[in-house]
Design an enzyme around this catalytic site. Structure first.
Site, PDB file in Angstrom:
ATOM      1  N   THR A  37      10.401   6.761   2.488  1.00 25.52           N
ATOM      2  CA  THR A  37      10.732   7.172   3.849  1.00 25.52           C
ATOM      3  C   THR A  37      11.425   6.050   4.614  1.00 25.52           C
ATOM      4  OG1 THR A  37       8.809   8.632   3.809  1.00 25.52           O
ATOM      5  CG2 THR A  37       9.761   8.183   5.956  1.00 25.52           C
ATOM      6  N   TYR A 125       2.645   3.662  -7.206  1.00 22.67           N
ATOM      7  CA  TYR A 125       3.305   4.803  -6.568  1.00 22.67           C
ATOM      8  C   TYR A 125       3.973   5.635  -7.648  1.00 22.67           C
ATOM      9  CZ  TYR A 125       6.589   7.178  -3.318  1.00 22.67           C
ATOM     10  OH  TYR A 125       7.323   8.096  -2.597  1.00 22.67           O
ATOM     11  N   LYS A 153      -0.925   6.009  -5.314  1.00 15.63           N
ATOM     12  CA  LYS A 153      -0.354   7.055  -4.467  1.00 15.63           C
ATOM     13  C   LYS A 153       0.269   8.071  -5.411  1.00 15.63           C
ATOM     14  CE  LYS A 153       3.409   8.061  -1.250  1.00 15.63           C
ATOM     15  NZ  LYS A 153       4.612   7.528  -0.571  1.00 15.63           N
ATOM     16  N   VAL A 195      -0.830   8.984   2.036  1.00 15.20           N
ATOM     17  CA  VAL A 195       0.278   8.166   2.516  1.00 15.20           C
ATOM     18  C   VAL A 195       1.272   9.160   3.105  1.00 15.20           C
ATOM     19  CG1 VAL A 195       2.012   6.438   1.937  1.00 15.20           C
ATOM     20  CG2 VAL A 195      -0.161   6.497   0.687  1.00 15.20           C
TER      21      VAL A 195
END
Length: 283
Positions: A37, A125, A153, A195
């Protein structure tokens, strides 16, 4: 967190500090910088280091700060993670190496190299939709045994894989949802949080939903999850983070538009975002 840009496309560090403080005041426990993001692929390493330093100082301890330091180059991931530790950040997020398409053993050795060089908590991640490579459950569990990895995540969307990780991981290794719309499903599997992209718009609501779930108030948690699904959907009507940046701009933040090759929303997409914000009393 998005990375705010000025009209000329440069990073607006002052606005980043302002947004980070807003998030900390509205339910966010840890601010993640330079993740997907945050447009990590188009930030320079120099920009990232300034961003990490400015937000860490600007928050003054109100929330923890995590740095996205992953790379498809192991040497780069090691170097950036070490620098994040030297800046006193609270953790680092390491994405599965993209484009190279390493084997599972290659993934393990990549993450192990970062672990061996790091001096701060690390979060794996896994987002195969962006990287073209899924970190399989067995690889995640191998990494969970290393000293610095504290969480994963999971943005694979594979709830069965997440269930297996939760069931077999050490007690001090936890799982976070990487998708807002799956948060409640992941909590039911034993996940501990999310998250979140949407928390930049509905942070208090996300916090209330999680608090209700952990307090055993499943009715409230489920009702809030159902109510927020349209927000979860609209911020992904095109490639993240264009929709959430547009939404934050509408709400009075100055986040600019994404850097190329990402582009701003179309008028139709912008109107869909606007209507969702109006529905939830955010405009």
């Amino acid at each position: 967190m998005v990375t705010p840009f000025k009209a000329d496309g440069s990073v607006d560090y002052a606005e980043a500090v302002r947004l980070a403080n807003h998030l900390a005041d509205n339910g966010t426990d840890t601010v993640l910088l330079s993740g997907t993001t945050g447009e990590s692929p188009t930030l320079t390493h120099e920009e990232e280091m300034i961003l990490f330093r400015e937000v860490k100082q600007g928050l003054g301890g109100k929330a923890k700060v995590m740095a996205g330091t992953g790379s498809n180059s192991t040497r780069t991931a090691v170097a950036m993670t070490k620098k994040a530790g030297e800046l006193g950040l609270d953790g680092a997020l390491l994405v599965v190496p993209y484009y190279n398409k390493p084997s599972q053993e290659g993934l393990y050795q990549h993450f192990k190299a970062v672990n061996d060089a790091a001096d701060l908590p690390l979060v794996i991640y896994n987002i195969p939709g962006r990287t073209s490579r899924n970190m399989e459950c067995e690889t995640t569990l191998r990494l969970a045994e290393l000293s610095n990895y504290v969480a994963v995540k999971e943005a694979s969307g594979d709830l069965e894989q997440m269930k297996k990780i939760v069931a077999a991981a050490p007690r001090d290794f936890v799982l976070y949802s990487g998708d807002d719309n799956l948060t409640l499903d992941v909590l039911r599997l034993g996940g501990v949080g999310v998250v979140s992209v949407a928390a930049q718009l509905v942070g208090p609501q996300m916090k209330k939903m999680l608090d209700a779930y952990f307090a055993g108030d499943l009715e409230t948690a489920e009702a809030m999850d159902k109510d927020l699904q349209d927000i979860f959907q609209v911020i992904f009507i095109t490639t993240n983070p264009a929709p959430v940046k547009a939404a934050l701009n509408m709400r009075g933040f100055h986040c600019g538009i994404p850097r190329l090759p990402l582009v701003d929303l179309t008028e139709d997409e912008r109107e869909q975002v606007r209507q969702a914000l109006i529905k939830h009393g955010l405009l």
